[in-house]
Design an enzyme around this catalytic site. Structure first.
Site, PDB file in Angstrom:
ATOM      1  N   GLU A  59       5.880  -1.481  -5.462  1.00 30.17           N
ATOM      2  CA  GLU A  59       5.720  -0.049  -5.132  1.00 30.17           C
ATOM      3  C   GLU A  59       7.066   0.650  -4.984  1.00 30.17           C
ATOM      4  O   GLU A  59       7.202   1.610  -4.215  1.00 30.17           O
ATOM      5  CB  GLU A  59       4.858   0.122  -3.871  1.00 30.17           C
ATOM      6  CG  GLU A  59       3.464  -0.458  -4.047  1.00 30.17           C
ATOM      7  CD  GLU A  59       2.646  -0.481  -2.750  1.00 30.17           C
ATOM      8  OE1 GLU A  59       2.979   0.266  -1.818  1.00 30.17           O
ATOM      9  OE2 GLU A  59       1.675  -1.250  -2.680  1.00 30.17           O
TER      10      GLU A  59
ATOM     11  N   GLU B  87      -2.682  -4.833  -6.338  1.00 31.34           N
ATOM     12  CA  GLU B  87      -3.307  -4.629  -5.024  1.00 31.34           C
ATOM     13  C   GLU B  87      -4.407  -3.607  -5.238  1.00 31.34           C
ATOM     14  O   GLU B  87      -4.300  -2.749  -6.109  1.00 31.34           O
ATOM     15  CB  GLU B  87      -2.331  -4.045  -3.986  1.00 31.34           C
ATOM     16  CG  GLU B  87      -1.264  -4.966  -3.492  1.00 31.34           C
ATOM     17  CD  GLU B  87      -0.367  -4.274  -2.448  1.00 31.34           C
ATOM     18  OE1 GLU B  87      -0.819  -3.299  -1.800  1.00 31.34           O
ATOM     19  OE2 GLU B  87       0.784  -4.700  -2.310  1.00 31.34           O
TER      20      GLU B  87
END
Ligand code: CA
Length: 553
Positions: free
Chosen positions: A319, A411
């Site tokens: 991320e 995720e």
């Protein structure tokens, strides 16, 4: 029975994929056009005074009304919609409805003559579909609609090699397993909340994700800032062994900043630390020294996994593009320099050959490049019970890697609806639900449905990472066939355990010999060109076994 078990599995996979390919091939090369003035006009009018239109005129929309057309699609497929319009009265927004549901608000730029506006990709059903432009702002002209079928993704174009040329065989086998399922199966995965998830789903996921967080040397949850072996690495090894090497271990690293921050705060967050990642480019800086110290500490843990024979989907610096973690807080250049340093240190200095490198941030300008990444991922949190396929992100990632790398949901909160993934051509390689969000952002029924879906692979359905072939009396060889299905080339390999020369043959369904190579000594590793083969199912046979395997293109 062992000999025939893989057979069944391959056949079921192939039939599924074959059906998809058949549908898609029929839908290709379809272009459908419709003049706006031939549609159903409600409080809008046909006009001809502005030159440059096609057909018999165009539609003028003032401050109300709608324009509706019906088009007939030969098959269910995605179509790109281009609308010829004129916005000589200035830029305008209008609403687009597909089959009576609002699809989007189209924002047209100002233009003084007719021009083509790309309205995006729309899923059309087989048969009649309605497309309607409804006044939002009004005050513009519509001439013509053009629908062009969007070719389906070709999932067979991923590269066959890992970025680390020295990756060990077990790690290569995990990658081959992922590739061979890509496009037809979605691998199930879960982080913590493992046993609870199994209690809900009734099945065990294939992939289990762990975190190196507490092994960070600058751990703020210890008063002396020391690292903490919380047992995670041993847990990963134990779990992997418990699956008979059929499970897939993934590790991310919520890396506590190498310096800076306060005790008992989550100093992997950019706003909880003063650590400046941009110093990574200055090898004389203390920050650089501390970064290398941390990477070396994690290398110790990854080596434990390597020594135990555990391949790892290694997912550091996740991320990054979100900028909320310190490694992404100073822009892409610093983060990519850190990634390069980590790859070099772990691979070339520490000799870690059990890692599959996973990059999970979706921004194109943060992507390290296909030469540095094995899997590109996306961490998906669209909100509780939002089960969309995330197709737009999938397409974005597929474009970034040019189809050469696997695309995964690294995720997720909600697990996408698997039927939508199939229907919308967004076949994520795997999903990996984030701890208890699997329970708070998915209904129990949805979880059960996902794990029961024929296109989702759970641990009990994994025969092996490669197809086992019975050779001789008690020797086992592993025959790899991938990609499967394929359009251009099939790679076949197995390890020879006797001194006989091998023969490799491919037959079609009529038993006609399509390919043969004789007198292969040692390990078999052949690239078979099938670009001239007609679509169908083929049988691969070696002289040291009567077992036949199937390939379809
Ligand atoms: Ca027209």
């Amino acid at each position: 029975m062992n000999t025939f078990y893989p057979f069944t599995k391959i056949i079921s996979t192939l039939l599924f994929t074959t059906a998809l390919l058949t549908i898609n091939s029929v839908a290709q090369a379809q272009v459908i056009t419709k003049e706006a003035e031939d549609g159903t006009l409600t409080d809008v009018t046909k006009a001809t005074s502005i030159a440059g239109y096609s057909g018999s005129g165009y539609v003028y929309m003032a401050d109300k009304g709608s324009l509706k057309i019906t088009i007939t699609a030969p098959t269910k497929a995605y179509y790109n919609l281009v609308i010829a319009v004129n916005t000589s009265m200035g830029g305008k927004s209008q609403d687009l409805y597909v089959n009576n549901s609002k699809f989007s608000t189209l924002i047209f730029p100002a233009n003084n003559s007719f021009f083509n506006f790309n309205a995006g990709n729309i899923l059309l059903q087989a048969g009649d579909n309605t497309i309607e432009i409804v006044k939002n702002w009004g005050w513009m002209y519509f001439d013509k609609f053009t629908f062009t079928v969007v070719p389906p993704h070709d999932y067979s174009t991923t590269v066959s090699s890992l970025i680390n040329p020295n990756a060990d065989q077990k790690t290569k086998d995990v990658y081959s397993f992922l590739r061979s399922n890509y496009g037809s199966k979605i691998i199930s995965g879960q982080t913590d909340y493992w046993s609870q998830l199994i209690a809900i789903s009734g099945k065990s996921p294939v992939l289990r994700a762990f975190d190196m967080q507490n092994y960070s040397p600058h751990n703020p949850w210890h008063n002396d800032w020391s690292s903490w072996d919380d047992g995670t690495v041993q847990n990963a090894i134990d779990w992997y062994n418990s699956t008979n090497d059929k499970g897939i271990v993934s590790f991310q690293w919520h890396w506590f900043s190498p310096s800076g921050g306060q005790l008992q705060t989550s100093i992997f967050m950019a706003d909880k630390t003063t650590f400046d990642v941009s110093k990574v480019s200055n090898t004389a800086s203390q920050e650089y020294t501390d970064i290398v110290r941390d990477i070396d500490a994690i290398a110790v843990q990854l080596k434990r996994l390597q020594t135990a024979g555990v391949p790892v989907l290694w997912r550091p610096l996740h991320e990054a593009g979100g900028a909320w973690f310190w490694w992404g807080a100073k822009g892409s250049a610093s983060c990519l320099a850190l990634y390069d340093l980590m790859y070099d240190r772990l691979t070339n200095h520490h000799g870690l050959n059990n890692l599959i490198w996973v990059w999970s941030t979706p921004e194109a300008d943060w992507y390290p490049g296909n030469s540095k990444v094995d899997i590109l991922g996306y961490d998906s949190y669209p909100g509780a019970y939002s089960y969309g396929s995330q197709k737009s992100v999938f397409d974005q990632l597929f474009s970034i890697v040019d189809g050469k790398k696997l695309i995964a949901l690294t995720e997720n909160g909600p697990i996408p609806d698997i039927d939508k993934c199939i229907e919308e051509d967004a076949m994520w390689c795997y999903f990996s639900s984030w701890v208890d969000l699997v329970n708070t952002q998915n209904t129990t029924q949805h979880i059960v449905d996902v794990y029961a879906h024929s296109a989702v692979t759970s641990l009990d359905e994994v025969a092996d990472f490669s197809t086992e072939v019975q050779f001789n009396s008690n020797a086992t060889k592993q025959l790899l066939v991938y990609p499967n299905p394929s359009t251009n080339e099939v790679y076949v390999s197995f390890t020879s355990t006797n001194n006989n020369l091998e023969t490799l043959q491919v037959f079609n369904e009529l038993g006609e010999l399509m390919y043969a190579k004789n007198n292969i000594s040692g390990n078999v590793s052949e690239h078979i060109n099938i670009s001239d083969f007609p679509n169908g199912i083929y049988f691969i046979q070696s002289n040291s076994t009567n077992t036949k395997f199937l390939v379809v293109r």
